[in-house]
Design a protein around this motif. Structure first.
Motif, PDB file in Angstrom:
ATOM      1  N   ASP A 522       0.031  13.693  -1.466  1.00 27.23           N
ATOM      2  CA  ASP A 522       0.772  12.827  -2.381  1.00 27.23           C
ATOM      3  C   ASP A 522       0.370  11.375  -2.114  1.00 27.23           C
ATOM      4  O   ASP A 522       0.541  10.865  -1.004  1.00 27.23           O
ATOM      5  CB  ASP A 522       2.276  13.014  -2.162  1.00 27.23           C
ATOM      6  CG  ASP A 522       3.103  12.131  -3.082  1.00 27.23           C
ATOM      7  OD1 ASP A 522       2.533  11.572  -4.050  1.00 27.23           O
ATOM      8  OD2 ASP A 522       4.311  11.994  -2.825  1.00 27.23           O
ATOM      9  N   ASN A 526       0.779   9.535  -9.647  1.00 29.77           N
ATOM     10  CA  ASN A 526       0.106  10.691 -10.237  1.00 29.77           C
ATOM     11  C   ASN A 526      -1.256  10.245 -10.782  1.00 29.77           C
ATOM     12  O   ASN A 526      -1.339   9.544 -11.781  1.00 29.77           O
ATOM     13  CB  ASN A 526       0.964  11.290 -11.358  1.00 29.77           C
ATOM     14  CG  ASN A 526       0.315  12.513 -11.981  1.00 29.77           C
ATOM     15  OD1 ASN A 526      -0.706  13.004 -11.499  1.00 29.77           O
ATOM     16  ND2 ASN A 526       0.893  13.005 -13.058  1.00 29.77           N
ATOM     17  N   ASP A 601       5.877   3.008 -14.516  1.00 31.74           N
ATOM     18  CA  ASP A 601       6.163   4.167 -15.356  1.00 31.74           C
ATOM     19  C   ASP A 601       4.880   4.908 -15.721  1.00 31.74           C
ATOM     20  O   ASP A 601       4.817   6.142 -15.667  1.00 31.74           O
ATOM     21  CB  ASP A 601       6.887   3.711 -16.620  1.00 31.74           C
ATOM     22  CG  ASP A 601       7.303   4.887 -17.496  1.00 31.74           C
ATOM     23  OD1 ASP A 601       7.690   5.932 -16.932  1.00 31.74           O
ATOM     24  OD2 ASP A 601       7.233   4.768 -18.730  1.00 31.74           O
ATOM     25  N   GLU A 604       3.596   6.666 -12.789  1.00 29.25           N
ATOM     26  CA  GLU A 604       4.593   7.639 -12.311  1.00 29.25           C
ATOM     27  C   GLU A 604       4.849   7.461 -10.815  1.00 29.25           C
ATOM     28  O   GLU A 604       4.809   8.406 -10.021  1.00 29.25           O
ATOM     29  CB  GLU A 604       4.155   9.063 -12.633  1.00 29.25           C
ATOM     30  CG  GLU A 604       4.016   9.324 -14.132  1.00 29.25           C
ATOM     31  CD  GLU A 604       3.582  10.743 -14.471  1.00 29.25           C
ATOM     32  OE1 GLU A 604       3.516  11.581 -13.541  1.00 29.25           O
ATOM     33  OE2 GLU A 604       3.285  10.993 -15.657  1.00 29.25           O
ATOM     34  N   GLU A 606       7.272   6.295  -7.560  1.00 26.29           N
ATOM     35  CA  GLU A 606       8.656   6.617  -7.183  1.00 26.29           C
ATOM     36  C   GLU A 606       9.333   5.390  -6.574  1.00 26.29           C
ATOM     37  O   GLU A 606       8.781   4.736  -5.681  1.00 26.29           O
ATOM     38  CB  GLU A 606       8.659   7.769  -6.182  1.00 26.29           C
ATOM     39  CG  GLU A 606      10.048   8.198  -5.743  1.00 26.29           C
ATOM     40  CD  GLU A 606      10.016   9.317  -4.714  1.00 26.29           C
ATOM     41  OE1 GLU A 606      11.065   9.557  -4.074  1.00 26.29           O
ATOM     42  OE2 GLU A 606       8.939   9.929  -4.530  1.00 26.29           O
ATOM     43  N   LEU A 608      12.223   3.835  -4.221  1.00 30.47           N
ATOM     44  CA  LEU A 608      13.030   4.266  -3.074  1.00 30.47           C
ATOM     45  C   LEU A 608      14.314   3.458  -2.954  1.00 30.47           C
ATOM     46  O   LEU A 608      15.195   3.818  -2.165  1.00 30.47           O
ATOM     47  CB  LEU A 608      12.213   4.121  -1.777  1.00 30.47           C
ATOM     48  CG  LEU A 608      10.919   4.941  -1.720  1.00 30.47           C
ATOM     49  CD1 LEU A 608      10.193   4.666  -0.408  1.00 30.47           C
ATOM     50  CD2 LEU A 608      11.234   6.430  -1.844  1.00 30.47           C
ATOM     51  N   SER A 612      13.025  -0.613 -10.995  1.00 32.01           N
ATOM     52  CA  SER A 612      11.731  -1.143 -11.394  1.00 32.01           C
ATOM     53  C   SER A 612      11.949  -2.341 -12.312  1.00 32.01           C
ATOM     54  O   SER A 612      13.089  -2.657 -12.688  1.00 32.01           O
ATOM     55  CB  SER A 612      10.924  -0.058 -12.108  1.00 32.01           C
ATOM     56  OG  SER A 612       9.650  -0.556 -12.485  1.00 32.01           O
ATOM     57  N   PHE A 661       9.362   0.359  -3.762  1.00 32.22           N
ATOM     58  CA  PHE A 661       8.692   1.569  -4.226  1.00 32.22           C
ATOM     59  C   PHE A 661       7.977   2.278  -3.080  1.00 32.22           C
ATOM     60  O   PHE A 661       7.666   1.683  -2.040  1.00 32.22           O
ATOM     61  CB  PHE A 661       7.701   1.260  -5.361  1.00 32.22           C
ATOM     62  CG  PHE A 661       6.630   0.259  -5.020  1.00 32.22           C
ATOM     63  CD1 PHE A 661       5.398   0.677  -4.532  1.00 32.22           C
ATOM     64  CD2 PHE A 661       6.845  -1.109  -5.218  1.00 32.22           C
ATOM     65  CE1 PHE A 661       4.416  -0.238  -4.227  1.00 32.22           C
ATOM     66  CE2 PHE A 661       5.850  -2.025  -4.917  1.00 32.22           C
ATOM     67  CZ  PHE A 661       4.635  -1.598  -4.415  1.00 32.22           C
ATOM     68  N   LYS A 662       7.737   3.548  -3.302  1.00 34.38           N
ATOM     69  CA  LYS A 662       7.038   4.368  -2.314  1.00 34.38           C
ATOM     70  C   LYS A 662       5.597   3.879  -2.164  1.00 34.38           C
ATOM     71  O   LYS A 662       4.979   3.453  -3.122  1.00 34.38           O
ATOM     72  CB  LYS A 662       7.057   5.834  -2.764  1.00 34.38           C
ATOM     73  CG  LYS A 662       6.532   6.825  -1.746  1.00 34.38           C
ATOM     74  CD  LYS A 662       6.708   8.254  -2.268  1.00 34.38           C
ATOM     75  CE  LYS A 662       6.225   9.264  -1.228  1.00 34.38           C
ATOM     76  NZ  LYS A 662       6.403  10.659  -1.715  1.00 34.38           N
ATOM     77  N   LYS A 664       1.833   3.352  -2.212  1.00 38.89           N
ATOM     78  CA  LYS A 664       0.781   3.867  -3.097  1.00 38.89           C
ATOM     79  C   LYS A 664      -0.550   3.774  -2.356  1.00 38.89           C
ATOM     80  O   LYS A 664      -0.915   2.735  -1.823  1.00 38.89           O
ATOM     81  CB  LYS A 664       0.721   3.057  -4.395  1.00 38.89           C
ATOM     82  CG  LYS A 664      -0.432   3.456  -5.327  1.00 38.89           C
ATOM     83  CD  LYS A 664      -0.297   2.790  -6.687  1.00 38.89           C
ATOM     84  CE  LYS A 664      -0.504   1.301  -6.628  1.00 38.89           C
ATOM     85  NZ  LYS A 664      -1.929   0.942  -6.387  1.00 38.89           N
TER      86      LYS A 664
END
Length: 865
Positions: A522, A526, A601, A604, A606, A608, A612, A661-662, A664
């Motif tokens: 992950d 995406n 968005d 995609e 995530e 936390l 956003s 955010f998670k 990247k």
């Protein structure tokens, strides 16, 4: 006369002893000494010495002729015997030759790859005097190969040991216009004119001394010059790049493949607008690679000490302590400044080449010692007829060298056929020049090393046989060569052979798991069906209309915009520590990107904590920030959402963190960095550089066609630069993917060679136990009992091989995995699985011979011998 003067000269006696055949040496030496003593007694020692030397001089041609003649005869005799043995024992010879040929071909191809890696950047005439300037952050041991632009001027004017300096700033994905044609994706560099004095990049057209003297000059590669101008002479022609016109002043000769520094074009530094636009940030703008050419007698260590503090002295506002030093040009490709790097793969592949060749040599030794019973009679008879041990050893070494020579000839044929495929697999243009003196010497060395190593133990073992023991039915004599020593040695060799094979199987499995982990983990977003379109100046001017038209096609699900990610900026937040060095260090490691409200968005991603960006919150545009979880962790912000924050706005908190955010990751080869997103420009270089689009996975062709149509409408005559994000990420692992494929192939070949030898050994064992098998069958043993009996011995060797291979393979893979910030844990089940696989392969190799022996008619078996 007695004493020293009554003896022949020592040097003359030594020469005589060397040139006289061993069979007549004792008599000849005695005759010469007797005559010497007679003359010494009658005419004195001086006349005796003259006689001795004159007789040796007169006899020398005859002795040399006889030595050469009989040596040639003996060589011919040994060759005939060797050829006869090869023909008589075709199966064993085939196994030995094929095993050695495969092992040699693998070793040759691997060593070509290794030589290419070690030869990076060695083609430069001044390679030993060229160094790259590197800096290290003392507080956290982070290394930077980029330097500020003004450092080059300081180095060239204030340090007498430095002869020349050249700075490079790489320019990627440049758009070029030539007449009505537009070209995308050019990669080049802005450089000082001294680039052609420091590096060996010769020009096929133009003058390297003046090629970059004018602000609008440019030097092109031959490939790009042909693309732009076809067959016309390019010198003096004009092209447009990044909004400026350039005159072609030189054409580069082809740059060798093993060069770390590559470019489609070189333009002068003076043509860079960024240097003028960002002059206030010049000592804080680490965006240039700086190389120095030291003077002939300059010591790199001395220059290191002189420039160590150069960045700190010229950046008084910064509290981050940086140590500056030189990295040799020849080490750039394989060694990271802080240690490690691709050099480990050179070591790994060198070990694989040595292992495969060793496995092939072990086959030879195993089968040669296994056949010792048959060769014992031959050796015994030869000794009875007068052969000494040295002659017999030469015979066996000759046989092994002959087999090695035949194997090398076959190996060169294999390499000729496989090298294009191997080069494509490894991503290199490899070739083997058979007429090159170095290649010939390497071939001779390989034959000698392989032949002598393979034949050493069989020669020592068989030459030790005594005729009396052969007549009594005993093969070997002496405590060092007891009846079981050859069998024990064969078992040791099989254990070594399969230990190497099992180790390679485990290493290959771990490499495969780590690669899959990096490719399929992950990444915090995406990447499937996600494309990125680079924006031109024209596209930016038509930003909203172009975005609207892209969104109107059902094949394109969502569209977002983002700028290019930059690094290193001043950050401040509510509740931050007062340590200025801490703040500088945190900002220098920080990534920041301007995005639009749809970016998270579309990707995609995530959230936390918090939310956003949204058009429902106008304050987001004025001062909203998003940070990732790594930023919150590193900056020790336990509850970041709602805290005041600023970027590049010293002393004032001009905004708020609205969400976290998670992390990247654009691939897992590098650790996560603190990352900040915002909606409006915060730095002079902030602008939208890309459209990110999520396309319908069922309609990719339609989506791409619509993107091209919209692009052509707003950017006529310019091709779009479009990339799939999953392909871009996969490109990062290209080296590991190639490495994994090569590992798979060489592991398979190592196991195959091991099994080839085991098959031959099993054939010999079955042959030697023919009578025993017949007796057991007469006494009621079944085929399964006999097959199990024959396989059992080999099984025990494989079990022992596992016990040796497991800890070695674990240690090697554990060290290798430390290179990756995100890595797998080595699964315990891999070790027994590799062991069972090796055992299954070994059993299959032995089973056919065991079944043949067990199925034979016991009457025929009892008639054996």
């Amino acid at each position: 006369m007695e004493g020293k003067d009554s003896k022949p000269p020592k040097i003359a006696s030594t020469i005589l002893r060397r040139i006289v055949n061993s069979n007549v040496r004792y008599g000849a030496m005695g005759d010469f000494e007797e005559n010497f003593n007679k003359i010494a007694g009658e005419k004195g020692p001086a006349r005796a010495r003259i006689y001795y030397w004159s007789e040796i001089a007169a006899a020398l041609p005859g002795f040399m002729f006889n030595s050469v003649y009989w040596g040639a005869e003996m060589f011919k005799n040994h060759l005939v015997i060797a050829v006869r043995n090869i023909r008589r024992h075709r199966a064993y010879s085939f196994i030995n030759i094929s095993g050695l040929a495969i092992g040699m071909s693998c070793a040759i191809m691997i060593m070509l790859w290794v030589k290419d890696e070690l030869g990076y950047d060695r083609f430069h005439r001044n390679e030993r005097r060229i160094y790259r300037v590197v800096s290290e952050s003392v507080a956290d041991n982070k290394y930077m190969i980029e330097t500020p632009c003004p450092m080059g001027y300081v180095l060239s004017h204030e340090y007498p040991d430095i002869e020349k300096v050249v700075r490079l700033q790489y320019r990627s994905n440049c758009v070029v216009r030539s007449g009505d044609s537009v070209f995308m994706g050019w990669n080049g560099a802005a450089a000082d004119p001294s680039i052609f004095d420091v590096f060996t990049f010769p020009l096929s057209e133009g003058d390297s001394k003046t090629a970059l003297s004018e602000i609008n000059s440019i030097v092109l590669s031959r490939e790009k010059a042909v693309a732009c101008f076809g067959g016309d002479k390019p010198i003096g022609k004009m092209i447009e790049m990044e909004g400026d016109l350039f005159k072609v002043t030189g054409i580069l000769k082809e740059i060798p493949d093993n060069s770390e520094i590559r470019f489609d074009f070189v333009r002068p530094f003076k043509s860079l607008r960024d240097l003028e636009k960002n002059r206030d940030f010049i000592w804080n703008w680490f965006s240039f690679e700086t190389f120095v050419l030291l003077k002939e007698k300059a010591l790199p260590g001395s220059v290191d000490a002189q420039i160590s503090d150069i960045l700190n002295a010229n950046r008084p506002w910064s509290n981050t302590t940086l140590r500056t030093f030189l990295q040799p040009l020849g080490r750039m490709h394989l060694y990271r400044p802080g240690g490690g790097g691709p050099i480990k793969y050179v070591a790994i592949f060198s070990l694989i080449a040595a292992s495969i060749l060793l496995i092939a040599c072990i086959n030879f030794m195993n089968l040669s010692t296994a056949r010792s019973a048959g060769r014992a009679r031959e050796v015994g008879i030869r000794k009875v007829l007068g052969s000494d041990r040295k002659q017999i050893m030469r015979q066996f070494f000759g046989e092994s060298l002959l087999l090695a020579s035949i194997s090398l000839l076959i190996a060169t044929g294999i390499v000729s056929l496989a090298l294009p495929w191997f080069g494509a697999l490894s991503g290199k243009h490899l070739h083997l020049n058979y007429l090159d003196p170095g290649t010939i010497l390497d071939a001779i060395a390989m034959v000698l090393i392989t032949g002598l190593f393979s034949g050493f133990y069989p020669a020592m073992l068989l030459s030790a046989i005594k005729p009396a023991h052969v007549l009594k039915g005993k093969l070997l004599s002496g405590p060092a060569h007891g009846p079981t020593s050859a069998g024990l040695f064969r078992k040791v060799l099989v254990v070594v052979q399969f230990s190497l094979s099992i180790g390679l199987i485990i290493c290959t499995a771990v490499l495969y798991q780590q690669l899959n982990f990096m490719r399929f983990s992950d990444l915090g977003f995406n990447e499937d069906n996600l494309v990125r379109l680079s924006l031109s100046d024209e596209a930016r001017r038509n930003f909203e209309p172009m975005r609207n038209e892209l969104s109107q096609n059902p094949a394109i699900l969502k569209v977002a915009a983002a700028g290019r990610t930059s690094y290193g900026v001043r950050i401040e937040w509510e509740g931050m520590p007062g340590d200025e060095e801490f703040l500088d260090r945190m900002g220098s490691n920080c990534a920041y990107t301007m995005i639009d409200t749809d970016y998270l968005d579309v990707l995609e991603m995530e959230m936390l904590g918090g939310r956003s960006f949204s058009k429902d919150y106008p304050s987001d545009e004025r001062g909203g920030y998003l940070i990732n979880e790594e930023a919150a962790r590193l900056w020790k912000m336990e509850e970041p959402v709602g805290k005041g924050f600023s970027l590049n706005n010293r002393g004032t908190l001009d905004g708020t963190v609205v969400g976290m955010f998670k992390n990247k990751y654009i691939g897992l080869k590098n650790p996560a960095k603190p990352e900040i997103y915002y909606l409006t420009p915060k730095t002079p270089w902030d602008k939208y550089d890309y459209f990110y689009m999520r396309i319908n996975g069922d309609m990719p062709a339609q989506a791409l066609a619509h993107i091209k149509t919209v692009w052509d409408k707003f950017n006529p005559g310019m091709p779009p630069e479009l990339i799939f994000i999953d392909e871009m990420i996969g490109e990062q692992y290209r080296f590991e993917v190639r490495l994994g494929r090569l590992f798979n192939i060489f592991t398979f070949l190592a196991v195959f060679i091991s099994c080839l030898g085991l098959f031959g050994l099993a054939s010999y064992v079955a042959e030697q136990r023919t009578k025993e098998i017949g007796v057991r069958k007469v006494l009621g043993a079944s085929i399964i009992n006999i097959v199990t009996l024959l396989i059992n011995d080999f099984g025990k060797w494989i079990v022992l091989s596992n016990l040796i291979a497991w800890p070695v393979a674990w240690f090697a893979m554990h060290k290798w995995l430390q290179e990756y910030p995100y890595r797998i844990s080595i699964d315990a089940w891999l070790f027994p699985a590799a062991g069972l696989l090796a055992l299954a392969i070994a059993v299959l190799s032995v089973s056919w011979q065991a079944f043949r022996a067990a199925s034979a008619n016991p009457i025929d078996s009892l008639k054996y011998e």
